[in-house]
Write a protein that holds these residues in place. Structure first.
Motif, PDB file in Angstrom:
ATOM      1  N   UNK A 141      42.946  20.241  41.666  1.00 27.17           N
ATOM      2  CA  UNK A 141      43.826  21.325  41.230  1.00 27.17           C
ATOM      3  C   UNK A 141      43.328  21.735  39.850  1.00 27.17           C
ATOM      4  N   UNK A 142      42.921  22.995  39.720  1.00 27.29           N
ATOM      5  CA  UNK A 142      42.179  23.444  38.539  1.00 27.29           C
ATOM      6  C   UNK A 142      43.010  24.429  37.726  1.00 27.29           C
ATOM      7  N   UNK A 158      35.226  34.637  44.674  1.00 28.51           N
ATOM      8  CA  UNK A 158      35.613  35.219  43.392  1.00 28.51           C
ATOM      9  C   UNK A 158      36.736  36.241  43.572  1.00 28.51           C
ATOM     10  N   UNK A 159      36.732  36.923  44.708  1.00 25.77           N
ATOM     11  CA  UNK A 159      37.804  37.884  44.982  1.00 25.77           C
ATOM     12  C   UNK A 159      39.147  37.177  45.130  1.00 25.77           C
ATOM     13  N   UNK A 160      39.135  36.032  45.809  1.00 24.19           N
ATOM     14  CA  UNK A 160      40.368  35.246  45.940  1.00 24.19           C
ATOM     15  C   UNK A 160      40.853  34.785  44.566  1.00 24.19           C
ATOM     16  N   UNK A 161      39.915  34.387  43.719  1.00 20.84           N
ATOM     17  CA  UNK A 161      40.279  33.932  42.379  1.00 20.84           C
ATOM     18  C   UNK A 161      40.930  35.062  41.587  1.00 20.84           C
ATOM     19  N   UNK A 162      40.380  36.261  41.689  1.00 27.54           N
ATOM     20  CA  UNK A 162      40.966  37.406  40.998  1.00 27.54           C
ATOM     21  C   UNK A 162      42.362  37.703  41.530  1.00 27.54           C
ATOM     22  N   UNK A 163      42.524  37.634  42.857  1.00 27.16           N
ATOM     23  CA  UNK A 163      43.848  37.874  43.450  1.00 27.16           C
ATOM     24  C   UNK A 163      44.855  36.845  42.952  1.00 27.16           C
ATOM     25  N   UNK A 164      44.442  35.586  42.869  1.00 28.09           N
ATOM     26  CA  UNK A 164      45.347  34.523  42.430  1.00 28.09           C
ATOM     27  C   UNK A 164      45.894  34.798  41.037  1.00 28.09           C
ATOM     28  N   UNK A 165      45.031  35.239  40.136  1.00 27.91           N
ATOM     29  CA  UNK A 165      45.497  35.521  38.779  1.00 27.91           C
ATOM     30  C   UNK A 165      46.395  36.747  38.743  1.00 27.91           C
ATOM     31  N   UNK A 166      46.103  37.737  39.592  1.00 25.28           N
ATOM     32  CA  UNK A 166      46.962  38.913  39.678  1.00 25.28           C
ATOM     33  C   UNK A 166      48.356  38.535  40.161  1.00 25.28           C
ATOM     34  N   UNK A 167      48.425  37.559  41.082  1.00 27.44           N
ATOM     35  CA  UNK A 167      49.709  37.113  41.620  1.00 27.44           C
ATOM     36  C   UNK A 167      50.457  36.194  40.654  1.00 27.44           C
ATOM     37  N   UNK A 168      49.881  35.921  39.517  1.00 20.20           N
ATOM     38  CA  UNK A 168      50.585  35.142  38.497  1.00 20.20           C
ATOM     39  C   UNK A 168      50.305  33.659  38.519  1.00 20.20           C
ATOM     40  N   UNK A 216      44.939  26.608  40.550  1.00 15.94           N
ATOM     41  CA  UNK A 216      44.366  26.992  41.830  1.00 15.94           C
ATOM     42  C   UNK A 216      43.718  25.833  42.553  1.00 15.94           C
ATOM     43  N   UNK A 217      43.615  25.983  43.874  1.00  8.43           N
ATOM     44  CA  UNK A 217      42.914  25.056  44.748  1.00  8.43           C
ATOM     45  C   UNK A 217      42.082  25.868  45.733  1.00  8.43           C
ATOM     46  N   UNK A 218      41.008  25.285  46.218  1.00 12.31           N
ATOM     47  CA  UNK A 218      40.187  25.952  47.216  1.00 12.31           C
ATOM     48  C   UNK A 218      38.739  25.530  47.072  1.00 12.31           C
ATOM     49  N   UNK A 219      37.925  25.860  48.076  1.00 18.41           N
ATOM     50  CA  UNK A 219      36.536  25.414  48.107  1.00 18.41           C
ATOM     51  C   UNK A 219      35.727  25.957  46.944  1.00 18.41           C
ATOM     52  N   UNK A 220      36.108  27.120  46.403  1.00 17.03           N
ATOM     53  CA  UNK A 220      35.402  27.644  45.240  1.00 17.03           C
ATOM     54  C   UNK A 220      35.574  26.728  44.034  1.00 17.03           C
ATOM     55  N   UNK A 221      36.721  26.049  43.963  1.00 21.24           N
ATOM     56  CA  UNK A 221      37.058  25.211  42.817  1.00 21.24           C
ATOM     57  C   UNK A 221      36.778  23.737  43.053  1.00 21.24           C
TER      58      UNK A 221
END
Length: 410
Positions: free
Chosen positions: A49-50, A238-248, A252-257
């Protein structure tokens, strides 16, 4: 959560004994779920969890795996087999035990929080004796967060809230998983009051639409009001990461991290046993305050109380009931004193409301719970203080309103 139910087994060193019981030779791909639980053959892997602002790992989530190379290696098959065999609660405790044992053996530092998944129904059962000492050690040496899945969240809300209150008293944090899939999970945010709200991966990965925007606004309103932490799952690009920050989301968790791995494999990023000092993930530690016996006790000293008749209260209660239909993520609770006041017309009205709300409940003397009903019933004893009260309560992400009345002279 960790109440002893009987005398436990042999004395001795906790972790070595657990390891001896779990280290069995697996020579078949057809192990039964009961054998896996009895042999402590469940493995734990951990997903980072990052902190999305710093990139630091601030926690790890424990994920269960069955014996490698067997038919029940995947968690989906593992829990499906447990459900079919009627041992879901035993498996749930066993999975948490495997994770806690692995974290203790690896020396997971206290500044890295450990998220442990839990089925709501298993949390309302005492910890099995064979795991009791292990969990006591985990509570003492680790920083635990109980992650409640949204499944069965509304089946026994009072029991679940009581269990989570007990865990908070022991120093554990609370997270709700998969928020945004089932309206029930969003509806219960004001009642569970989680420290961490975990967004379902669909909110990050699916194309943005009005539903996702509305969910994000509701979750954001709850988090902002209480200061809760929002965690986005399923970040793979990276698109998912941007969406996550937009959603507040701030976590984060996920294969990118980071993909699920053993703590040994994650050690370079965690710097286990090195004494590294990094900022801890601070939780709310809020939870519910002291519970009042009835709604009337909450407003007994309110200077704006008025005396009126039931005929005038009726349209007011109907108005509050109808406000529950403004959002599918709303909880509506009504008290009716006695079963005779829950008329066929009222029953139909509440069924219609249940079709539009996350959770609808009716409370009265003589209301027998029925599993097939969309409305949840609770039967009151004749001498309960609520029998003299008339209450309609609506709680949602964007609103909270209540009509609270008591029989004159009661």
């Amino acid at each position: 959560m960790f109440t002893r139910t009987g005398d436990s087994g042999e004395p001795g060193s906790l972790l070595p004994r657990a390891c001896r019981q779990r280290c069995v030779t697996l020579t078949t791909t057809a192990l039964s779920i009961r054998e896996i639980i009895a042999d402590r053959a469940i493995r734990a892997v951990f997903q980072p969890v990052v902190d999305l602002h710093t990139g630091d790992i601030v926690a790890v989530e424990a994920l269960a795996r069955g014996p490698e190379g067997t038919d029940l290696e995947s968690p989906g098959r593992l829990f499906a087999a447990a459900e079919a065999a009627g041992v879901t609660r035993q498996l749930d405790w066993a999975c948490r035990a495997a994770a806690a044992e692995a974290a203790l053996e690896a020396g997971l530092p206290r500044q890295i929080r450990l998220f442990l998944n839990a089925e709501p129904r298993s949390l309302m059962t005492p910890c099995p004796d064979e795991h009791l000492d292990l969990f006591r050690a985990a509570v003492d040496q680790l920083s635990l967060v109980v992650e409640v899945t949204e499944r069965d969240l509304g089946a026994h809300p009072a029991g679940l809230i009581a269990a989570l209150t007990q865990m908070r008293a022991m120093g554990l944090g609370v997270a709700i998983d998969d928020v945004g899939v089932d309206p029930m999970s969003l509806a219960f945010l004001p009642f569970v009051e989680p420290d961490v709200i975990k967004l379902d991966m669909s909110l990050v990965q699916d194309p943005m639409n009005r539903r996702i925007a509305a969910l994000a606004a509701a979750i954001g309103a709850d988090a902002e009001r209480r200061g809760a932490i929002v965690l986005a799952e399923g970040i793979e690009t990276d698109e998912h990461l941007e969406r996550a920050t937009i959603l507040g989301a701030s976590l984060g968790q996920g294969w990118l991290l980071g993909r699920p791995a053993t703590l040994t494999e994650l050690a370079p990023r965690l710097q286990l046993r090195t004494g590294e000092r990094r900022p801890r993930l601070e939780l709310l530690r809020s939870g519910l305050g002291p519970l009042q016996p009835t709604p009337w006790d909450l407003v007994a000293d309110c200077p704006r109380r008025r005396t009126t008749t039931k005929s005038l209260l009726m349209p007011m209660s109907r108005h509050i009931e109808q406000s529950a239909m403004w959002s599918p993520d709303t909880v509506l609770l009504g008290t009716f004193q006695h079963r005779r006041f829950y008329t066929p017309a009222t029953e139909q009205r509440y069924r219609d409301l249940a079709a539009a709300c996350g959770f609808v409940g009716a409370i009265a003397v003589g209301l027998v719970p029925c599993a097939d009903e969309s409305v949840r019933f609770a039967d009151l004893p004749e001498q309960h203080p609520l029998v003299s009260q008339w209450c309609v309560v609506v709680v949602g992400p964007h609103q909270a309103s209540a009509l609270i009345a008591r029989e004159a002279g009661a």
